[in-house]
Every structure is written in structure tokens, then in C-alpha cells.
Design a protein around this motif. Sequence first.
Motif, mmCIF file in Angstrom:
data_model
loop_
_atom_site.group_PDB
_atom_site.id
_atom_site.type_symbol
_atom_site.label_atom_id
_atom_site.label_comp_id
_atom_site.label_asym_id
_atom_site.label_seq_id
_atom_site.Cartn_x
_atom_site.Cartn_y
_atom_site.Cartn_z
ATOM 1 N N ALA A 140 0.960 -1.281 0.219
ATOM 2 C CA ALA A 140 -0.299 -0.173 0.126
ATOM 3 C C ALA A 140 1.180 0.945 -0.058
ATOM 4 O O ALA A 140 0.516 2.759 -0.607
ATOM 5 C CB ALA A 140 -0.924 -0.233 1.341
ATOM 6 N N LYS A 141 1.748 1.805 1.201
ATOM 7 C CA LYS A 141 2.663 2.044 0.672
ATOM 8 C C LYS A 141 3.375 3.110 -0.386
ATOM 9 O O LYS A 141 4.083 3.890 -0.873
ATOM 10 C CB LYS A 141 3.634 2.417 2.143
ATOM 11 N N ARG A 142 4.000 1.419 -0.483
ATOM 12 C CA ARG A 142 4.578 2.098 -2.204
ATOM 13 C C ARG A 142 3.610 2.253 -3.370
ATOM 14 O O ARG A 142 4.266 2.796 -4.802
ATOM 15 C CB ARG A 142 5.240 0.324 -2.960
ATOM 16 N N TYR A 143 3.070 1.814 -3.154
ATOM 17 C CA TYR A 143 1.513 2.531 -4.084
ATOM 18 C C TYR A 143 1.427 3.395 -4.302
ATOM 19 O O TYR A 143 1.431 4.678 -5.284
ATOM 20 C CB TYR A 143 0.495 2.030 -4.145
ATOM 21 N N VAL A 144 1.417 4.039 -3.151
ATOM 22 C CA VAL A 144 0.840 5.309 -2.385
ATOM 23 C C VAL A 144 2.383 6.508 -2.889
ATOM 24 O O VAL A 144 1.766 7.510 -3.538
ATOM 25 C CB VAL A 144 0.604 6.019 -1.242
ATOM 26 N N ARG A 145 2.751 6.527 -2.563
ATOM 27 C CA ARG A 145 4.689 6.936 -3.323
ATOM 28 C C ARG A 145 4.673 6.488 -4.402
ATOM 29 O O ARG A 145 5.014 7.841 -5.457
ATOM 30 C CB ARG A 145 5.956 6.259 -2.190
ATOM 31 N N ALA A 146 3.942 5.681 -5.227
ATOM 32 C CA ALA A 146 4.453 5.355 -7.083
ATOM 33 C C ALA A 146 3.290 6.942 -7.339
ATOM 34 O O ALA A 146 3.782 7.405 -7.986
ATOM 35 C CB ALA A 146 4.225 4.571 -7.448
ATOM 36 N N LEU A 147 2.593 6.617 -6.900
ATOM 37 C CA LEU A 147 1.382 7.614 -7.365
ATOM 38 C C LEU A 147 1.580 9.363 -7.073
ATOM 39 O O LEU A 147 1.396 9.748 -7.867
ATOM 40 C CB LEU A 147 0.037 7.295 -6.237
ATOM 41 N N LYS A 148 1.857 9.359 -6.198
ATOM 42 C CA LYS A 148 2.696 10.831 -5.722
ATOM 43 C C LYS A 148 3.611 11.291 -6.840
ATOM 44 O O LYS A 148 3.981 12.630 -6.799
ATOM 45 C CB LYS A 148 2.819 10.189 -4.238
ATOM 46 N N ARG A 149 4.184 10.108 -6.456
ATOM 47 C CA ARG A 149 5.327 10.323 -7.954
ATOM 48 C C ARG A 149 5.277 11.404 -8.964
ATOM 49 O O ARG A 149 5.986 12.403 -9.121
ATOM 50 C CB ARG A 149 6.868 9.582 -7.369
ATOM 51 N N LEU A 150 4.312 10.289 -9.783
ATOM 52 C CA LEU A 150 3.884 10.626 -10.714
ATOM 53 C C LEU A 150 3.336 11.821 -11.220
ATOM 54 O O LEU A 150 3.116 13.282 -11.652
ATOM 55 C CB LEU A 150 2.665 9.650 -11.740
ATOM 56 N N ARG A 151 2.106 12.289 -9.763
ATOM 57 C CA ARG A 151 1.406 13.295 -9.428
ATOM 58 C C ARG A 151 2.345 14.858 -9.835
ATOM 59 O O ARG A 151 2.396 15.951 -10.064
ATOM 60 C CB ARG A 151 0.191 13.460 -8.176
#
Length: 217
Positions: free
Chosen positions: A191-202
Motif C-alpha cells: 500500500a505504501k509503495r503504491y501511494v508513493r509511486a502515485l505521488k511521484r507521478l502527480r
Amino acid sequence: MGTTDPGESVESAALLARAAEGDLGAWGALLMQHEARLCRMVGFRLDSRLRGRVDAADVVQEAYLEAADHRADYFRQPPLPLFLWLRGIVGNKLLEVHRHHLATRMREAGREVAHFPASPDATSVALMDQLSGNATGPRTAAVRAELKGKLHDALASMDPIDREALALRHFEQLTNREAAVVLGIEERAAAKRYVRALKRLREVLTGIPGGLTEMRT
């Protein structure tokens, strides 16, 4: 009996028990339950050059034929929840499809094909196709090139597991629990890795006209 996912419905658990006892109707019903999700996976990971030539449903059906041959093995010693076991077979079938069609295309063209899907960057290529294809708003060639360049840099800068977590959760729509099993990590870490990746893209895409697709956690 097959491995039971804690989020599995009572109906699915009953079908799994009947299928383990040899009920082919129950087995078929289970496959129908998972078909849409598996087709989504193929649609996401299918090389863009094969769209229009290869049908996701056909890939899944071929995988189902192979799964039927190993059904007894699965129920003898189930290594995974059924969906994830089927997903693995579909993934192998998709690799076969890529190798067959793109190797043929390469021979016909007499040249090397870039971004071969079996490469370590297969997930990045799939993400690039989806993200650039889903971007909205009018775009000039320069803006499209900028968007692709930013996407490439953002994806290349990510940890490979973060990148895969993004693909699994957002585009394949796996649950955190399922993604964690595929990645071989704890559910909370997935879950943490998904949120981190999403934040990076944004962070990277904000400010590029038409560059920020609608992506929610």
C-alpha cells in the motif's frame, strides 16, 4: 481444496470446494468470475503494436485451457488464491503471444523491435502507453513529447517494486492484499509503495497541459 482469500465471498468459497471435488460446472463458474479481471490485465500489458491484432479474451481463453490441464495439481497443493494462480498462467501465455507476434514482425521487418515486452522495462512501457494515451486536453507535438519525456523520467526514477505496485493496483485493479502476494512483500508495504509511486507521478505531471490523468488512491 484451493487456497481461500480472506476477501472471498461465501459463494466463491463454495464453488471452490465443489471444483476441488471435480465439479466442472463449479470450475467453469469460477473462471467466469475471474475473466473480466484477467482480460483487464491483458489489455493493460499487451504491447501497443498488437492492439487490434490480439484479443485479450482470446489470450485468457488459451490460458484457461492450460489451467484445465493443471487443475488437479492446483487442488492437490494450492500455492495461491485461484485468481492469482490463473493470473500467473495468463501472464505466461501473454509472454508467448508477444514472443510469437513480435518475433514474426521483427523477422518480416528485418530489423530489431524496440521495447520488446519480455524486457525488464515491460511494466514501464505498459504504464507509458496507458498514461500518455489517457492524458486529456488538446496537445501539440511538443507537449506530447514533453509529456512522454516526463513520464519516462518519472518511471525510470521509481524503484521497480514501486512501479509494479502502481501497475498492479491502479491499472490491473488488484487489492492491496493481492498486490502484496504478487510482489512478495507485506500488505502494508504494498500500500505504501503504491501511494508513493502515485505521488511521484502527480508531482512530475502537474503543470504539463493535459498531462495529469485522473488518478486516485
